[in-house]
Scaffold this motif. Structure first.
Motif, PDB file in Angstrom:
ATOM      1  N   TYR A   1      -0.949 -48.886 -20.934  1.00  0.00           N
ATOM      2  CA  TYR A   1      -1.433 -48.497 -22.253  1.00  0.00           C
ATOM      3  C   TYR A   1      -0.764 -49.277 -23.384  1.00  0.00           C
ATOM      4  O   TYR A   1      -1.413 -49.642 -24.347  1.00  0.00           O
ATOM      5  CB  TYR A   1      -1.265 -46.996 -22.466  1.00  0.00           C
ATOM      6  CG  TYR A   1      -1.840 -46.522 -23.777  1.00  0.00           C
ATOM      7  CD1 TYR A   1      -3.195 -46.651 -24.032  1.00  0.00           C
ATOM      8  CD2 TYR A   1      -1.032 -45.969 -24.753  1.00  0.00           C
ATOM      9  CE1 TYR A   1      -3.738 -46.238 -25.235  1.00  0.00           C
ATOM     10  CE2 TYR A   1      -1.565 -45.541 -25.955  1.00  0.00           C
ATOM     11  CZ  TYR A   1      -2.911 -45.675 -26.194  1.00  0.00           C
ATOM     12  OH  TYR A   1      -3.452 -45.270 -27.384  1.00  0.00           O
ATOM     13  N   ARG A   2       0.531 -49.537 -23.281  1.00  0.00           N
ATOM     14  CA  ARG A   2       1.228 -50.234 -24.365  1.00  0.00           C
ATOM     15  C   ARG A   2       0.579 -51.583 -24.673  1.00  0.00           C
ATOM     16  O   ARG A   2       0.353 -51.925 -25.824  1.00  0.00           O
ATOM     17  CB  ARG A   2       2.706 -50.421 -24.046  1.00  0.00           C
ATOM     18  CG  ARG A   2       3.471 -51.063 -25.204  1.00  0.00           C
ATOM     19  CD  ARG A   2       4.958 -51.163 -24.943  1.00  0.00           C
ATOM     20  NE  ARG A   2       5.283 -51.658 -23.634  1.00  0.00           N
ATOM     21  CZ  ARG A   2       5.288 -52.953 -23.294  1.00  0.00           C
ATOM     22  NH1 ARG A   2       4.962 -53.877 -24.169  1.00  0.00           N
ATOM     23  NH2 ARG A   2       5.612 -53.315 -22.076  1.00  0.00           N
TER      24      ARG A   2
ATOM     25  N   THR B   1      -2.473 -52.450 -23.849  1.00  0.00           N
ATOM     26  CA  THR B   1      -3.864 -52.182 -24.232  1.00  0.00           C
ATOM     27  C   THR B   1      -3.945 -51.852 -25.718  1.00  0.00           C
ATOM     28  O   THR B   1      -4.912 -52.221 -26.392  1.00  0.00           O
ATOM     29  CB  THR B   1      -4.432 -51.013 -23.388  1.00  0.00           C
ATOM     30  OG1 THR B   1      -4.355 -51.376 -22.010  1.00  0.00           O
ATOM     31  CG2 THR B   1      -5.858 -50.692 -23.750  1.00  0.00           C
ATOM     32  N   GLN B   2      -2.927 -51.193 -26.253  1.00  0.00           N
ATOM     33  CA  GLN B   2      -2.914 -50.819 -27.673  1.00  0.00           C
ATOM     34  C   GLN B   2      -3.015 -52.031 -28.587  1.00  0.00           C
ATOM     35  O   GLN B   2      -3.625 -51.948 -29.652  1.00  0.00           O
ATOM     36  CB  GLN B   2      -1.636 -50.041 -28.002  1.00  0.00           C
ATOM     37  CG  GLN B   2      -1.632 -48.635 -27.479  1.00  0.00           C
ATOM     38  CD  GLN B   2      -0.316 -47.956 -27.770  1.00  0.00           C
ATOM     39  OE1 GLN B   2       0.717 -48.323 -27.225  1.00  0.00           O
ATOM     40  NE2 GLN B   2      -0.361 -46.978 -28.651  1.00  0.00           N
ATOM     41  N   ARG B   3      -2.431 -53.154 -28.191  1.00  0.00           N
ATOM     42  CA  ARG B   3      -2.500 -54.358 -29.032  1.00  0.00           C
ATOM     43  C   ARG B   3      -3.941 -54.825 -29.171  1.00  0.00           C
ATOM     44  O   ARG B   3      -4.366 -55.273 -30.242  1.00  0.00           O
ATOM     45  CB  ARG B   3      -1.621 -55.459 -28.445  1.00  0.00           C
ATOM     46  CG  ARG B   3      -0.149 -55.114 -28.426  1.00  0.00           C
ATOM     47  CD  ARG B   3       0.722 -56.296 -28.075  1.00  0.00           C
ATOM     48  NE  ARG B   3       0.429 -56.886 -26.790  1.00  0.00           N
ATOM     49  CZ  ARG B   3       1.254 -56.900 -25.753  1.00  0.00           C
ATOM     50  NH1 ARG B   3       2.429 -56.321 -25.833  1.00  0.00           N
ATOM     51  NH2 ARG B   3       0.907 -57.496 -24.632  1.00  0.00           N
TER      52      ARG B   3
ATOM     53  N   ASP C   1     -11.137 -47.003 -33.380  1.00  0.00           N
ATOM     54  CA  ASP C   1     -10.458 -45.930 -32.654  1.00  0.00           C
ATOM     55  C   ASP C   1     -11.242 -45.685 -31.375  1.00  0.00           C
ATOM     56  O   ASP C   1     -12.387 -45.227 -31.433  1.00  0.00           O
ATOM     57  CB  ASP C   1     -10.411 -44.646 -33.496  1.00  0.00           C
ATOM     58  CG  ASP C   1      -9.452 -44.769 -34.664  1.00  0.00           C
ATOM     59  OD1 ASP C   1      -8.436 -45.473 -34.518  1.00  0.00           O
ATOM     60  OD2 ASP C   1      -9.721 -44.164 -35.713  1.00  0.00           O
TER      61      ASP C   1
ATOM     62  N   LYS D   1      -6.385 -42.377 -21.972  1.00  0.00           N
ATOM     63  CA  LYS D   1      -5.793 -42.038 -23.266  1.00  0.00           C
ATOM     64  C   LYS D   1      -6.866 -41.716 -24.292  1.00  0.00           C
ATOM     65  O   LYS D   1      -7.901 -42.372 -24.364  1.00  0.00           O
ATOM     66  CB  LYS D   1      -4.951 -43.211 -23.781  1.00  0.00           C
ATOM     67  CG  LYS D   1      -3.712 -43.477 -22.961  1.00  0.00           C
ATOM     68  CD  LYS D   1      -2.716 -42.368 -23.142  1.00  0.00           C
ATOM     69  CE  LYS D   1      -1.336 -42.772 -22.717  1.00  0.00           C
ATOM     70  NZ  LYS D   1      -0.337 -41.801 -23.132  1.00  0.00           N
TER      71      LYS D   1
ATOM     72  N   GLY E   1      -3.881 -41.645 -28.792  1.00  0.00           N
ATOM     73  CA  GLY E   1      -2.823 -42.030 -27.862  1.00  0.00           C
ATOM     74  C   GLY E   1      -2.345 -40.909 -26.959  1.00  0.00           C
ATOM     75  O   GLY E   1      -1.533 -41.145 -26.059  1.00  0.00           O
TER      76      GLY E   1
END
Length: 193
Positions: A47-48, A50-52, A60, A72, A76
């Motif tokens: 996920y970390r 993927t957030q970028r 969103d 997620k 988040g």
């Protein structure tokens, strides 16, 4: 037929390089979202990272990460998590160890702690060392992961020669028939080991 959902992969599909999303792709996804189509990211990434990409999209969206073992919400929070059973975790890490490879264990860090766990019982090969060096702020190191009791292991992987990884995967699948999936992805050819 009305399209209500678009699930899209990241690497080689959504991004052109690394975490970069082209203006054309970003605009197309914004048009789809404006038309009422829900956009969902579906990836093997954690996920970390993927957030970028989500940030680069400017939307969103929900994210299905680590091959479906972690889902997620837009904010988040964790919607779904499917950890390995303890026996599966131990079996896979031991199979990798028997093949001479160090396990890299992905987890959901939303409860605090590291994104991934590293097995330190064997010397790390070049790709594993580089991965650890570039992600050390998000990792937790263990002298022997095979002895750890884990309820948060989502994916167990390794960097190594394809025959070693295939052998370890087949051994783990034989121990847990129909319960585990194996994906072997080649790294770019390099002169470094």
């Amino acid at each position: 037929m009305t399209i209500r959902l678009l699930a899209i992969d990241i690497d080689g599909t959504l991004t052109v390089r690394g975490d970069e999303v082209s203006d054309r792709t970003r605009a197309a996804l914004h048009r789809a979202a404006d038309a009422g189509i829900e956009i969902v990211i579906a990836t093997g990434r954690r996920y970390r990272t993927t957030q970028r990409v989500i940030a680069a999209l400017g939307l969103d969206v929900r994210a299905v990460c680590l091959g479906g073992s972690l889902v997620k919400e837009r904010d988040g929070s964790t919607l779904h998590v499917r950890p390995l059973a303890q026996a599966q975790f131990t079996g896979v890490t031991e199979a990798l160890r028997a093949a001479g490879q160090s396990a890299i264990v992905q987890r959901d860090s939303s409860e605090g702690g590291a994104d991934f766990l590293m097995d330190g019982a064997l010397a790390w090969n070049g790709p594993t060392s580089r991965y650890m060096a570039s992600n050390q702020d998000h990792a937790e190191w263990f002298a022997d992961l095979t002895t750890e009791e884990r309820t948060d292991a989502l994916v167990v992987g390794a960097y190594g020669p394809e025959p070693d990884l295939v052998h370890a995967g087949e051994a783990a699948q034989a121990a847990f028939p129909g319960e585990l999936y194996m994906v072997v992805t080649p790294l770019p050819v390099s002169s470094e080991s």
